[in-house]
Design a protein around this motif. Sequence first.
Motif, PDB file in Angstrom:
ATOM      1  N   ASP A 182      -6.545  -1.828  -7.129  1.00 16.40           N
ATOM      2  CA  ASP A 182      -5.149  -1.404  -7.106  1.00 16.40           C
ATOM      3  C   ASP A 182      -4.478  -1.650  -5.762  1.00 16.40           C
ATOM      4  O   ASP A 182      -3.251  -1.771  -5.700  1.00 16.40           O
ATOM      5  CB  ASP A 182      -5.039   0.081  -7.462  1.00 16.40           C
ATOM      6  N   ASN A 183      -5.241  -1.679  -4.666  1.00 15.67           N
ATOM      7  CA  ASN A 183      -4.610  -1.823  -3.345  1.00 15.67           C
ATOM      8  C   ASN A 183      -5.117  -3.006  -2.540  1.00 15.67           C
ATOM      9  O   ASN A 183      -4.747  -3.170  -1.376  1.00 15.67           O
ATOM     10  CB  ASN A 183      -4.783  -0.531  -2.527  1.00 15.67           C
ATOM     11  N   PHE A 186      -2.543  -5.115  -0.735  1.00 19.26           N
ATOM     12  CA  PHE A 186      -1.970  -4.547   0.485  1.00 19.26           C
ATOM     13  C   PHE A 186      -2.813  -4.930   1.694  1.00 19.26           C
ATOM     14  O   PHE A 186      -2.273  -5.365   2.729  1.00 19.26           O
ATOM     15  CB  PHE A 186      -1.868  -3.035   0.368  1.00 19.26           C
ATOM     16  N   TRP A 187      -4.126  -4.775   1.590  1.00 17.75           N
ATOM     17  CA  TRP A 187      -5.000  -5.063   2.728  1.00 17.75           C
ATOM     18  C   TRP A 187      -5.101  -6.560   3.006  1.00 17.75           C
ATOM     19  O   TRP A 187      -5.280  -6.976   4.155  1.00 17.75           O
ATOM     20  CB  TRP A 187      -6.368  -4.441   2.501  1.00 17.75           C
ATOM     21  N   GLN A 198       5.123  -2.724  -2.931  1.00 19.52           N
ATOM     22  CA  GLN A 198       5.194  -3.097  -4.333  1.00 19.52           C
ATOM     23  C   GLN A 198       6.619  -2.961  -4.862  1.00 19.52           C
ATOM     24  O   GLN A 198       7.368  -2.067  -4.453  1.00 19.52           O
ATOM     25  CB  GLN A 198       4.276  -2.210  -5.168  1.00 19.52           C
ATOM     26  N   PHE A 208       5.589   2.860  -2.629  1.00 16.17           N
ATOM     27  CA  PHE A 208       4.505   2.898  -1.659  1.00 16.17           C
ATOM     28  C   PHE A 208       4.028   4.336  -1.580  1.00 16.17           C
ATOM     29  O   PHE A 208       4.853   5.256  -1.557  1.00 16.17           O
ATOM     30  CB  PHE A 208       4.988   2.417  -0.275  1.00 16.17           C
ATOM     31  N   PRO A 209       2.690   4.574  -1.576  1.00 15.65           N
ATOM     32  CA  PRO A 209       1.609   3.600  -1.571  1.00 15.65           C
ATOM     33  C   PRO A 209       1.493   2.855  -2.895  1.00 15.65           C
ATOM     34  O   PRO A 209       2.147   3.205  -3.872  1.00 15.65           O
ATOM     35  CB  PRO A 209       0.378   4.470  -1.298  1.00 15.65           C
ATOM     36  N   TRP A 210       0.622   1.850  -2.892  1.00 14.71           N
ATOM     37  CA  TRP A 210       0.465   1.005  -4.064  1.00 14.71           C
ATOM     38  C   TRP A 210      -0.119   1.800  -5.232  1.00 14.71           C
ATOM     39  O   TRP A 210      -1.009   2.640  -5.074  1.00 14.71           O
ATOM     40  CB  TRP A 210      -0.444  -0.169  -3.735  1.00 14.71           C
ATOM     41  N   THR A 224       5.704  -8.150  -4.920  1.00 17.58           N
ATOM     42  CA  THR A 224       5.782  -7.488  -3.613  1.00 17.58           C
ATOM     43  C   THR A 224       6.957  -8.031  -2.808  1.00 17.58           C
ATOM     44  O   THR A 224       7.436  -9.156  -3.044  1.00 17.58           O
ATOM     45  CB  THR A 224       4.496  -7.697  -2.790  1.00 17.58           C
TER      46      THR A 224
END
Length: 312
Positions: A182-183, A186-187, A198, A208-210, A224
């Motif tokens: 799911d994230n 992002f990383w 997102q 946010f957060p994702w 995104t």
Amino acid sequence: MSSLSYEALKVFEGRAAATSGRGKDPVNEPMIRHWCEAMGDTNSAYAGADPTAPPTMLQAWTMGGLSGHQGRSAAYDELFALLDGAGYTSVVATDCEQEYLRALRPGDEITFDAVIESVSERKTTKLGTGHFVTTRMDIRADGEPAGTHRFRILKYAPAQRQQAANAPMPKSKRPRPVINRDNAGFWEGVARHELLIQRCGGCRTLRFPWLPGCNACGSLAWDTVEASGEGTVYSYVVMHHPPFPAFDPPYAVGLIDLAEGVRMVSNVVGVPSDKVRIGQQVRLEFQWVDEELELPVFRAVEGMTGTAEGGA
């Protein structure tokens, strides 16, 4: 620690922790609104002419506040006194489980009973040695079963530290972020020095957060947008305790209002922790915290601060 038999603890299982408890307020729209604002939950089911309460608010309607509740049983206090006397003087909440049976709506009167469901055998954890205590609360709305809340704590004796309290703690690495499907995107963006937000593929709401889906319209489609990196401090805390080898207190943790309209939590750097202010302008940068981990942080923009004087 003094000796304490497991049999002496087992006798508390099944004993009432609260009987005929009553919520201090009926389910009401102001509390629902405050909860949703704090959680960033914009689901339309929790607003409008006939709202329901978010299911995860189940425990909130039973809380007694500083003055507590009428109907609290002595069993819980007796169990704690027994554990305290045996040296298990520290406590930490470990987890909770909830089951929902009925939607809660404004005006519902909340009542509940609670029972000490289980006391574990002695367990050894990284925090120390102790016993897990699980309490089950059965919650009713206007007399109808509404849900069950299980709350688990660990009553423990802290593990002995390996070094004297005044000895310098060895530098260690920051905890690694949990990266999942799911994230992961992002990383991946962080690795490219991009702060990605997102955007829902249905209603185009930024989030946010994702999350795997949109909490505004429920769509699972998303893409995104890259944040500009400009923001302001919406709220903050200055961390002093507990000390942890990978961190150098005091340091400021801010809730940052990004220019795009979403918020994220990160460190505020570039000024002493006691100089961080609500409304302070900050700018994104990427900072190596050890030889393997780079994180997005926010540097205070010199000379540009708000007028508020308090932190969260």
